[in-house]
Design a protein around this motif. Structure first.
Motif, PDB file in Angstrom:
ATOM      1  N   ARG B  47       0.812  -1.214   0.000  1.00 53.15           N
ATOM      2  CA  ARG B  47       0.000   0.000   0.000  1.00 53.15           C
ATOM      3  C   ARG B  47       0.853   1.275   0.000  1.00 53.15           C
ATOM      4  O   ARG B  47       0.388   2.336  -0.417  1.00 53.15           O
ATOM      5  CB  ARG B  47      -0.958   0.003   1.194  1.00 53.15           C
ATOM      6  N   ASN B  50       1.592   2.759  -3.772  1.00 55.79           N
ATOM      7  CA  ASN B  50       0.769   3.756  -4.474  1.00 55.79           C
ATOM      8  C   ASN B  50       0.215   4.822  -3.515  1.00 55.79           C
ATOM      9  O   ASN B  50      -0.782   5.460  -3.801  1.00 55.79           O
ATOM     10  CB  ASN B  50      -0.326   3.106  -5.319  1.00 55.79           C
ATOM     11  N   LEU B  52      -1.251   4.796  -0.632  1.00 53.18           N
ATOM     12  CA  LEU B  52      -2.378   4.627   0.286  1.00 53.18           C
ATOM     13  C   LEU B  52      -1.891   4.683   1.738  1.00 53.18           C
ATOM     14  O   LEU B  52      -2.641   5.009   2.632  1.00 53.18           O
ATOM     15  CB  LEU B  52      -3.118   3.309   0.024  1.00 53.18           C
ATOM     16  N   ASN B  75      -1.782  11.593  -6.743  1.00 46.31           N
ATOM     17  CA  ASN B  75      -2.674  11.218  -7.832  1.00 46.31           C
ATOM     18  C   ASN B  75      -1.912  10.862  -9.108  1.00 46.31           C
ATOM     19  O   ASN B  75      -2.356  10.034  -9.884  1.00 46.31           O
ATOM     20  CB  ASN B  75      -3.676  12.341  -8.106  1.00 46.31           C
ATOM     21  N   ARG B  78      -0.717   7.335  -8.638  1.00 45.75           N
ATOM     22  CA  ARG B  78      -1.794   6.344  -8.724  1.00 45.75           C
ATOM     23  C   ARG B  78      -2.286   6.155 -10.158  1.00 45.75           C
ATOM     24  O   ARG B  78      -2.797   5.100 -10.496  1.00 45.75           O
ATOM     25  CB  ARG B  78      -2.948   6.763  -7.802  1.00 45.75           C
ATOM     26  N   LYS B  79      -2.148   7.192 -10.969  1.00 46.44           N
ATOM     27  CA  LYS B  79      -2.489   7.055 -12.380  1.00 46.44           C
ATOM     28  C   LYS B  79      -1.640   5.958 -13.026  1.00 46.44           C
ATOM     29  O   LYS B  79      -2.086   5.266 -13.916  1.00 46.44           O
ATOM     30  CB  LYS B  79      -2.161   8.382 -13.097  1.00 46.44           C
ATOM     31  N   MET B  83      -4.024  -0.807  -8.530  1.00 44.57           N
ATOM     32  CA  MET B  83      -4.082  -1.650  -7.335  1.00 44.57           C
ATOM     33  C   MET B  83      -5.322  -2.534  -7.415  1.00 44.57           C
ATOM     34  O   MET B  83      -6.414  -2.074  -7.759  1.00 44.57           O
ATOM     35  CB  MET B  83      -4.170  -0.741  -6.105  1.00 44.57           C
ATOM     36  N   PHE B  85      -7.563  -5.044  -5.016  1.00 41.46           N
ATOM     37  CA  PHE B  85      -7.743  -5.260  -3.577  1.00 41.46           C
ATOM     38  C   PHE B  85      -8.317  -6.643  -3.272  1.00 41.46           C
ATOM     39  O   PHE B  85      -8.998  -7.251  -4.096  1.00 41.46           O
ATOM     40  CB  PHE B  85      -8.713  -4.214  -3.007  1.00 41.46           C
ATOM     41  N   ASN B  89     -13.355  -3.805  -4.021  1.00 42.44           N
ATOM     42  CA  ASN B  89     -13.632  -2.367  -3.975  1.00 42.44           C
ATOM     43  C   ASN B  89     -14.184  -1.816  -5.283  1.00 42.44           C
ATOM     44  O   ASN B  89     -13.862  -0.715  -5.699  1.00 42.44           O
ATOM     45  CB  ASN B  89     -12.382  -1.576  -3.572  1.00 42.44           C
ATOM     46  N   LEU B  90     -15.042  -2.600  -5.935  1.00 41.60           N
ATOM     47  CA  LEU B  90     -15.743  -2.071  -7.105  1.00 41.60           C
ATOM     48  C   LEU B  90     -16.747  -1.028  -6.623  1.00 41.60           C
ATOM     49  O   LEU B  90     -17.274  -1.136  -5.523  1.00 41.60           O
ATOM     50  CB  LEU B  90     -16.482  -3.198  -7.840  1.00 41.60           C
ATOM     51  N   TYR B  91     -17.007  -0.020  -7.462  1.00 38.99           N
ATOM     52  CA  TYR B  91     -17.963   1.016  -7.065  1.00 38.99           C
ATOM     53  C   TYR B  91     -19.371   0.423  -7.079  1.00 38.99           C
ATOM     54  O   TYR B  91     -19.895   0.066  -8.131  1.00 38.99           O
ATOM     55  CB  TYR B  91     -17.913   2.216  -8.007  1.00 38.99           C
ATOM     56  N   GLY B 103     -12.397   5.884 -14.413  1.00 39.11           N
ATOM     57  CA  GLY B 103     -11.012   6.333 -14.230  1.00 39.11           C
ATOM     58  C   GLY B 103     -10.472   7.001 -15.491  1.00 39.11           C
ATOM     59  O   GLY B 103     -10.059   8.165 -15.444  1.00 39.11           O
ATOM     60  N   ARG B 151     -10.496  -2.912 -14.466  1.00 37.71           N
ATOM     61  CA  ARG B 151     -10.561  -1.499 -14.095  1.00 37.71           C
ATOM     62  C   ARG B 151      -9.155  -0.908 -13.955  1.00 37.71           C
ATOM     63  O   ARG B 151      -8.878   0.203 -14.410  1.00 37.71           O
ATOM     64  CB  ARG B 151     -11.329  -1.345 -12.768  1.00 37.71           C
ATOM     65  N   MET B 155      -6.459   1.991 -16.917  1.00 38.90           N
ATOM     66  CA  MET B 155      -5.652   3.191 -16.693  1.00 38.90           C
ATOM     67  C   MET B 155      -4.289   3.092 -17.376  1.00 38.90           C
ATOM     68  O   MET B 155      -3.483   4.003 -17.262  1.00 38.90           O
ATOM     69  CB  MET B 155      -5.455   3.423 -15.184  1.00 38.90           C
TER      70      MET B 155
END
Lengths: 273, 245, 214
Positions: B47, B50, B52, B75, B78-79, B83, B85, B89-91, B103, B151, B155
């Motif tokens: 973690r 990136n 976190l 940011n 992270r681009k 990551m 998980f 952690n899908l929206y 994204g 996802r 990016m």
């Protein structure tokens, strides 16, 4: 057994009622002037919650004010220099029953003479020419009710007749009704309205407390304060009237008015005497 | 050419010393697996890469940015570093398609049509094209994780981090996820994978890192040798437990 | 009660109008201010969070009457002249905002931490993540308690009566004081409040259902 008891109890009850009412009558019906002379004391009903007229001084524990001083002066005038004025606290609700019950001889407690009251009470001549007036900030463009224009805000107290009176006297003005006198005065101070309206007696009290505010324009209603004595007590009423005249003539009245109201900015004795 | 460099990195949670003197360099294109007992600091290490988690001292360079420097814009890191998980952690409020395209459109400012086309390609790659309009709540664990990988890939990251990607899955769905990961590894992606999947570590990883109590105890490029003859006693103990299990 | 309604129809209607207006302004205002302070409360900047916390704790533990009187008396004396309606509406907005802040904060915190991390991990900024991912999920959770706050707000707008704000309760008090028909007057006033709160209550339920489908 039970059946025989009932008439007995009714009889007893009747007897008690007769006794109580009889006693009351004897007290209230006797000539109060004579009784006062015998005891060398007049018992006065006075207010203890009204600034300038009758207010309990929390430090000394004594009631002080114009009504109180008048009561004392009148007692001395009627009974001589050794006469005693006994003060009994009353409120607007209790003063008439107490007088009727003979607990007090006379009421001097910011009591307005009205036709309705005159039916059940004797009144002396007015001793203070009370009436509804306006309290404004010093230098305000409002000098009397006539200056209130459309959109001007006047502060009154909810549920009082003074709100109706001002709406009649200045129909164009907006009346803001707050819950009590303290809040009304606070609202005036924070500029929520141009004037507070109610009895001038109460307004003088506010003005005396904060000299930046003055009572203007005289009264636009007539609500004169008088001394109340029980119906039928003609001797006492006449004697009291006489005493008031004497106080007016010998300067005591003016002295007392000045003592209590001299400090109120813009106060004019001619408006109230 | 290095992608990630740890130099003398320390990390504390209050008094708890979570990472102790970490030195680790990962090259571009390398697939590194991190193993070790629970609470050994593997996830924390991942973690930090990136941003976190922040590190307190030392130097951590990712894609030429120093993450220990407070001025670094996280940011931007992270681009470039994706990551995946353990719990996906899908929206929850977005469809599969929106999960993938959000994204690129928000962060990379891609145009919507283009983002959508690329998302469909990625969905083909993870074998879930027919789920494009589903909400995450309608997917199985394995499907969710494949979408989460898609996802991240959308990016176009320079590196991908995996935090126990199969630990929350039913055994029968693990295989599909591992297949996708192998696929990505073959395409030359830099990958750091925290896992309990010894098969993946052994056969896909180029290199294995063993952690315990916040320290890196072994760092082996000969993965086979590590599994057959671990040098560190704690690694021996850990492996024997896993394999006997 | 019907005679009261019939005789004072226009007065009560104007009171209803003032109540509706104060409620609408306070609703929007307190939602905006409350959300702002909710965000401050969950901020990672310690001082911002402390300021947010202090605001919420102080405001929600002071009676509405005191807050309103402060705006009615203190602000006109020292800052700017505002009338009873304005003072009452501001007081109501401030007071309600503290409760909304707590509700919104709880809603945001009940959205799993992973949702924020998931969004941040693809490079979204804090704001982007909040707006696109966390807020839409928090709203669903927050709507029922928010509905309660809004209904309380409409009823609490009766505070305007204390500062002569011409609202429904103020007009009701005056009618009661002039007719001495206290019971019937307040019954009529209560009925008119229902006319405001019932549709609001119904609408919040509708929203709740609508959002739960998505």
């Amino acid at each position: 057994m039970k059946k025989r008891l009932v008439p007995l109890m009714v009889a007893a009850l009747c007897g008690m009622l007769l006794l109580v009412s009889g006693c009351g009558k004897s007290l209230a019906d006797q000539d109060v002037l004579q009784h006062a002379k015998q005891t060398n004391t007049i018992v006065w009903g006075v207010k203890a919650d009204t600034r300038l007229f009758g207010l309990m001084n929390t430090k000394s524990g004594r009631i002080e004010g114009f009504d109180i001083d008048m009561a004392k002066a009148l007692t001395k005038e009627i009974l001589g220099p050794k006469g005693k004025a006994q003060l009994v606290q009353v409120t607007s609700d209790t003063r008439v029953p107490m007088l009727k019950g003979g607990n007090i001889d006379a009421i001097i407690a910011t009591m307005t003479i009205t036709p309705d009251r005159e039916k059940v009470l004797n009144f002396t001549q007015p001793y203070f020419n009370a009436g509804q007036s306006l309290l404004v900030k010093k230098g305000s463009r409002i000098h009397s009710v006539k200056d209130l224009k459309k959109g001007d805000k006047v502060i009154g107290v909810q549920g009082s007749t003074s709100v109706d009176n001002i709406q009649k006297a200045a129909p164009q003005a907006t009346v803001l009704q707050l819950s009590d006198y303290a809040q009304a005065f606070t609202a005036l101070k924070s500029g929520q309205g141009l004037a507070v309206t109610t009895d001038n007696g109460i307004l003088y009290g506010m003005s005396e407390q904060d000299h930046r505010y003055v009572v203007v324009g005289g009264t636009f209603t007539k609500e004169p304060y008088g001394i109340a004595i029980n119906k039928g007590q003609t001797a006492m009423t006449q004697r009291m009237d006489q005493a008031i005249n004497t106080l007016r003539k010998n300067g005591t009245y003016e002295k007392l008015i000045n003592k209590w109201f001299g400090n109120v900015p813009g106060f004019d004795i001619k408006e109230v005497e | 050419m290095s992608m990630i460099e740890f130099h003398d990195v320390e990390k504390y949670y209050g008094k708890f010393h979570a990472l102790k003197d970490i030195n680790l360099t990962i090259d571009r294109g390398e697939v590194v697996t991190i193993i070790g007992p629970s609470g050994s600091g593997k996830s924390t290490l991942l973690r930090t890469i990136n941003g976190l988690e922040r590190v307190q001292s030392g130097q951590l360079i990712v894609n030429d940015f120093d993450l220990a420097d407070k001025k670094t814009d996280m940011n931007r890191i992270r681009k470039n570093v994706g990551m995946v998980f353990q719990h996906f952690n899908l929206y929850a409020n977005k469809t599969v398609m929106e999960n993938i395209t959000l994204g690129p459109t928000l962060v990379l400012k891609s145009n919507k049509e283009q983002a959508r086309e690329e998302a469909l390609k990625l969905l083909d790659q993870v074998g879930l094209r027919e789920k494009a309009d589903s909400y995450p709540s309608a997917l199985s664990g394995g499907q969710k994780q494949r979408i989460a990988i898609a996802r991240s890939l959308a990016m176009k990251p320079k590196a991908l981090l995996f935090d126990e990607p199969t630990s929350a899955l039913d055994p029968e769905t693990i295989g599909d996820v591992l297949d996708v990961m192998k696929d990505i590894a073959k395409q030359g992606m830099t990958m750091v994978v925290v896992t309990h999947e010894m098969g993946f570590a052994r056969h896909v990883g180029d290199r294995i890192v063993f952690m315990s109590d916040g320290e890196i105890l072994e760092d082996a490029t000969d993965v086979g040798a590590f599994f057959d003859h671990p040098k560190e006693p704690r690694a021996q103990e850990f492996l024997s437990k896993i394999i006997n299990h | 009660m019907f005679t009261i309604l019939a005789n004072n129809w226009s007065t009560l209607l104007s009171g209803l109008g003032y109540t509706l207006m104060a409620s609408l302004i306070a609703l929007v205002g307190s939602l905006v201010i409350g959300t702002l302070f909710a965000l401050m409360e969950i901020s990672t900047y310690r001082w911002v969070a402390i300021i947010g916390r202090i605001y919420v704790e102080v405001v929600r533990n002071i009676p509405l009457l005191v807050i309103t009187m402060a705006f009615y008396v203190i602000v006109p004396t020292y800052v700017v002249q505002i009338d009873g309606f304005t003072a009452g509406t501001i007081g109501l907005t401030i007071y309600t905002s503290a409760f909304i802040a707590e509700t919104v904060r709880a809603g945001i915190e009940s959205v799993a931490v992973g949702q924020m991390e998931g969004a941040r991990s693809v490079g979204m900024t804090y704001t982007q993540a909040m707006v696109n991912i966390v807020f839409p999920q928090a709203i669903k959770i927050v709507i029922p308690p928010l509905g309660n706050q809004f209904i309380n707000l409409v009823k609490n707008s009766s505070i305007l009566a204390f500062v002569a704000g011409f609202d429904l309760m103020y007009q009701g008090k005056i009618i009661a004081n002039t007719t001495f028909n206290t019971f019937d007057t307040y019954l009529a006033v209560g009925l008119l409040y229902l006319i405001l709160t019932m549709p609001l209550s119904y609408y919040m339920r509708h929203l709740e259902k609508k959002w739960n489908v998505a």
